[in-house]
Design a protein around this motif. Sequence first.
Motif, short mmCIF file in Angstrom:
data_model
loop_
_atom_site.label_atom_id
_atom_site.label_comp_id
_atom_site.label_asym_id
_atom_site.label_seq_id
_atom_site.Cartn_x
_atom_site.Cartn_y
_atom_site.Cartn_z
N LEU A 90 50.03 12.97 16.43
CA LEU A 90 48.64 12.53 16.32
C LEU A 90 47.81 13.38 15.35
CD1 LEU A 90 48.20 11.82 20.08
CD2 LEU A 90 47.99 10.11 18.26
N ILE A 91 48.16 14.64 15.22
CA ILE A 91 47.46 15.54 14.30
C ILE A 91 48.46 16.33 13.48
CG2 ILE A 91 45.38 15.74 15.74
CD1 ILE A 91 46.40 18.52 16.64
N ASP A 92 47.98 16.88 12.39
CA ASP A 92 48.76 17.75 11.54
C ASP A 92 47.91 18.98 11.27
OD1 ASP A 92 50.88 18.67 10.07
OD2 ASP A 92 50.80 17.07 8.57
N PHE A 93 48.48 20.00 10.69
CA PHE A 93 47.73 21.23 10.46
C PHE A 93 48.14 21.91 9.17
CE2 PHE A 93 51.63 22.67 12.26
CZ PHE A 93 51.84 23.95 11.77
N GLU A 94 47.30 22.82 8.74
CA GLU A 94 47.58 23.65 7.58
C GLU A 94 47.04 25.04 7.87
OE1 GLU A 94 46.39 23.96 2.86
OE2 GLU A 94 46.09 22.08 3.93
N ARG A 95 47.86 26.05 7.64
CA ARG A 95 47.43 27.42 7.83
C ARG A 95 46.84 27.93 6.51
NH1 ARG A 95 48.07 31.14 11.52
NH2 ARG A 95 49.64 29.97 12.67
N ARG A 96 45.65 28.51 6.61
CA ARG A 96 44.98 29.12 5.46
C ARG A 96 44.57 30.53 5.85
NH1 ARG A 96 40.94 24.17 4.65
NH2 ARG A 96 42.51 22.57 4.30
N GLY A 97 45.35 31.48 5.41
CA GLY A 97 45.09 32.86 5.80
C GLY A 97 45.32 33.01 7.29
N THR A 98 44.31 33.49 8.00
CA THR A 98 44.46 33.68 9.44
C THR A 98 44.04 32.46 10.25
OG1 THR A 98 42.26 34.65 9.58
CG2 THR A 98 44.10 36.18 9.29
N TRP A 99 43.46 31.45 9.61
CA TRP A 99 42.95 30.29 10.32
C TRP A 99 43.87 29.08 10.13
CZ3 TRP A 99 39.84 31.74 13.80
CH2 TRP A 99 38.94 32.78 13.57
N VAL A 100 43.83 28.22 11.13
CA VAL A 100 44.59 26.97 11.09
C VAL A 100 43.59 25.82 11.10
CG1 VAL A 100 46.29 25.54 12.29
CG2 VAL A 100 46.53 28.04 12.30
N TYR A 101 43.80 24.87 10.19
CA TYR A 101 42.93 23.69 10.07
C TYR A 101 43.70 22.47 10.51
CZ TYR A 101 39.63 26.58 7.56
OH TYR A 101 38.72 27.56 7.23
N TYR A 102 43.07 21.66 11.35
CA TYR A 102 43.70 20.47 11.91
C TYR A 102 43.06 19.22 11.33
CZ TYR A 102 45.97 23.51 15.22
OH TYR A 102 46.75 24.49 15.77
#
Length: 135
Positions: A90-102
């Motif tokens: 249902l969702i995907d994500f991308e890690r950018r530095g220390t944060w994860v974006y969904y």
Amino acid sequence: MSNQEPAVLGRGDGADACCPELLTAPLDEGQAVELAKVFKALGDPVRLRLLSMIASRAGGEVCVCDLTPAFDLSQPTISHHLKLLRQAGLIDFERRGTWVYYRLVPEMTDRLAGILSRPAGRPLPGRTAPAGAAS
């Protein structure tokens, strides 16, 4: 970056392969098992809220740092719920530095909508169209 999506919702060519409707044919056992995983992921109020927060976010994605404060739950618990939504496709994500974006996987929600809907005016199997309905 991408997770595997459940195989339940069809990958073949043609309109029917994309969105097998419940009205056209019964689900086979494998489709039912995979679809149940998606509905199980949606069956929890926290996960449903998370999905809604992600899907409705301007720009189409949201940082986990913006999701966690909206709940009276620990960060590991929120991460677990997000993991289940990812595993359901249902969702995907991308890690950018220390944060994860969904972000929402719109193909999955479109497929779910296709499975659960029927074309306008089309009667259920074994029933006739309501009086006054267009043919």
